[in-house]
Design a protein around this motif. Structure first.
Motif: not given
Length: 736
Positions: A280, A282-283
């Motif tokens: 991910n 974003r993560n």
């Protein structure tokens, strides 16, 4: 004693000094149920009243002969070598390949693989009888440590049954499985350098006296973590087995009992995979699977590291997806790479070898193989009536449409493994019409002539290398080529001939190299004024093409190979090792020019190193182990009996590699066996068994492997325990 009484400081020391009688009361009761008979070569024949007692004796005997090396093995499996060896043992970049050790280093990888933690967490899943064996062995090691506490290094501590199982698990995961996965990820060659083994057997129809003969020699370095140790274990009425273990292991990879014989050689099934995981953006602690984000599991491991200022502690994270441990992150591309290994969650690795040792017939043996507890190895089995071979592997059934020799998408369900192929699907042979089976790390279909095996079964991805549909001999190495040629002869072989074949040093590539050099010299001899070259050619022309200590031909061919490789590339030299060598045009002017140039260079190098051009091979190839002994094998040209090692500045080769054990078994009644380690049973230079077998190796001999109580008693050198124990059991019935 501190382990028994607790850390009481000076009180403990006074307790040991002032109360020896109380110390004797702490003696493990298993010690009174076992005797260790050492024969004339230091091989322990261990006789116990129970199997636990027998394996107690085996643990004690191994500790007597090589305690420090085996204890480093346990530290390795625990992920704790850095406590003894310092930061380097943690792993350089945490994933580093060490060619001579045939493994990926170090403590970090062991913790990442959860080598011991899984055993501890799943201890209740270990077969109860096997756990008792593990416990007996560990107690034997611990008994030796406690008895010799003042003499052994302070870092050596007690071990548990879980440590012994963790070591077996470590061998399977890190040696058998992780290398293949990381090779796919890093685009490394699949094969280990110099790793190999030979196994061959002849049926009654090809045996001069009608007895099946089984020969193995496993090829391993002589001083690394896979050094072999020979033993014979007896529990009257229950167990009578002999063979070789790696240091720290209670079980035999190659061995025999009173009914069967088995051996293993390295094979190359496609058993492990790498999964490319999408992270991910974003993560980075999440990865994609079937359209949804999953959390990456994180575990923190604390490492104690020996440093210049004492012991230091470093805590490192270990990451996992549902596929397995993550071995690489690519943060720029938002990717991670996880490895999937066969039996990654398993804790019954010891069960496989223990049941081999207990098997009474072919059905028993195949039933063990069918459990899928051993991820790889060609296995050769013999008894008095059968020769059987199987390309054993734990290969999962996989979906079509993916390249299973490279990382595959981890974000789709389609790449998940199916069940392992069942045993009946694996390439195997039982009593083939040819009358023999051999495997020297060759593909399955080349294990005998007209094997009937297909290179595409049981699946196109079954082997790590891509296979063509048509069967050919192109993948034969010189060892396999030699055995096929000899054993396929229409005749019977004597026991002595089979023993000689075990020591065979016929240099197969010389069948092309010598004629090429001869033709090159004859074409240009009017231009060659160097008499030493003419003499060298004459020696090669009359050579029987066998490496031997008293021949000068071998040094010419050896240094020619080095010079050819240096002058014209390893790829060009490797043509002479391949079966396709027969396609080389011996009348080609270019081929002859290259061969002659390398020969001239070789003679110059020989003269530079030795001060003369004609040197016996025994002056070049030696082993140093409490003395210097000439050896005749050569690993460079892949002969059946290889000896190899680092070349010194003076040109000599100090061998530390080759076959790590030799076993010849005649399936007669009673069974007869001969064996040899290339060094000796003891790691103590002061012991006569440090190099007694190295001397036999130098003389091309092998020792008897004494199996009956009468033979053992007739050749006993020393006894630990009750000397009369074996006599009491002379009439005990053998297992049915």
């Amino acid at each position: 004693m501190k382990r028994i009484l607790g850390n009481k400081g000076v009180f403990v020391l006074l307790f040991v000094v002032l109360a020896p009688a109380l110390y004797l009361q702490a003696r493990d009761p298993l010690a009174d149920q076992v005797s260790i008979y050492r024969d004339e070569y230091g091989v322990p024949h261990i006789v116990g009243e129970t199997e636990e007692a027998t394996f107690f004796g085996y643990g004690y005997a191994q500790a007597q002969d090589h305690l420090e090396k085996m204890m480093l093995q346990y530290r390795d499996a625990q992920g704790r070598r850095a406590e003894v060896l310092g930061f380097e043992a943690l792993g350089d970049g945490y994933l580093r390949y060490i060619p001579y050790e045939y493994r990926w280093d170090g403590d970090y990888l062991q913790r990442l693989l959860r080598t011991k933690r899984t055993v501890v967490d799943r201890r209740d899943q270990i077969d109860p009888q096997v756990y008792r064996i593990l416990s007996g062995f560990a107690r034997g090691v611990n008994a030796y440590i406690e008895e010799h506490r003042a003499e052994v290094p302070a870092w050596i501590d007690r071990i548990t049954p879980e440590d012994v199982e963790a070591l077996e698990r470590s061998h399977y995961l890190r040696f058998y499985s992780i290398h293949e996965a990381l090779s796919k990820l890093l685009d490394l060659p699949d094969s280990f350098p110099n790793l190999g083994s030979n196994q061959f057997a002849i049926a009654p129809a090809k045996s001069a006296d009608g007895s099946i003969i089984h020969v193995e020699h496993i090829h391993m370095p002589w001083a690394n973590r896979f050094q072999n140790y020979e033993a014979h274990l007896i529990t009257p009425g229950k167990l009578n087995t002999a063979g070789i273990s790696w240091f720290g292991s209670p079980f035999f990879l190659d061995g025999l009992n009173d009914r069967i014989t088995w051996s293993a050689t390295w094979n190359s099934p496609n058993i492990s995979d790498v999964y490319e995981e999408k992270l991910n953006p974003r993560n980075s602690r999440q990865y994609l699977y079937e359209g949804a984000w999953r959390e990456i599991e994180v575990a923190y491991e604390a490492f104690r590291i020996k440093g210049p200022q004492g012991m230091e502690t470093l805590t490192l994270p270990c990451y996992y997806t549902h596929h397995g441990p993550i071995v690489k992150f690519d943060k720029e591309k938002h990717r991670a790479y996880a490895v999937k290994l066969p039996n990654y969650d398993g804790v019954n690795y010891s069960t496989n070898l223990y049941r081999f040792m207990k098997a009474r017939n072919l059905a028993d043996f195949k039933a063990v193989v069918a459990l899928h507890l051993m991820p790889r190895w060609n296995l050769l089995y013999t008894d008095r009536e059968n020769i059987y071979w199987v390309h054993n592997a734990n290969v999962a059934q996989r979906a079509d449409g993916y390249d299973w020799r490279k990382p595959v998408p981890g974000w789709v369900k389609a790449t998940e493994w199916g069940p392992y192929f069942p045993l009946e699907k694996y390439p195997q042979l039982l009593n083939p019409p040819s009358g023999f089976i051999q495997n020297c790390n060759n593909p399955p279909w080349l294990s005998t002539v007209n094997s009937g095996l297909s290179p595409l079964e049981p699946a196109p991805y079954y082997l790590i290398s891509v296979q063509k549909p048509e069967i050919s001999q192109e993948d034969l190495n010189p060892r396999g080529e030699r055995l096929l040629k000899v054993l396929a002869q229409d005749r019977r072989f004597t026991l002595d001939e089979m023993k000689a074949l075990a020591y065979d040093t016929y240099v197969v590539p010389a069948d092309v190299i010598v004629p090429l050099l001869t033709r090159a010299f004859e074409r240009k001899q009017s231009e060659i004024s160097n008499p030493r070259m003419r003499r060298a050619i004459d020696i090669l022309k009359s050579w029987d093409r066998r490496s031997a200590p008293d021949t000068a031909a071998q040094i010419y061919i050896y240094f020619w190979g080095q010079a050819y490789r240096d002058l014209f590339s390893s790829a060009k030299f490797s043509r002479f090792l391949a079966y396709s060598r027969y396609d080389i045009n011996l009348d080609s002017r270019e081929e002859q020019e290259m061969a002659l140039a390398a020969f001239e260079e070789a003679i110059q190098r020989i003269e530079k190193h030795f001060g003369k051009a004609e040197v016996a091979w025994g002056e070049v190839s030696v082993v140093e182990r409490g003395g210097t002994f000439a050896l005749d094998g050569t690993g460079v040209f892949d002969v059946l009996h290889p000896d190899d090692g680092p070349q010194q500045e003076d040109g000599t080769i100090h061998c530390d590699d080759g076959w790590g054990h030799l076993l010849v078994v005649e399936e007669s009644n009673p069974k007869k066996a001969w064996s040899l380690l290339p060094y000796g049973e003891s790691e103590n230079p002061a012991s006569p068994h440090f190099n007694d077998m190295a001397k036999l190796h130098s003389q091309r001999k092998m020792k008897p492997l004494w199996l009956t109580p009468e033979e053992i008693l007739a050749h006993t050198e020393s006894v630990w325990g009750d000397r009369d124990r074996l006599k009491k059991y002379l009439q005990t019935p053998v297992p049915k």
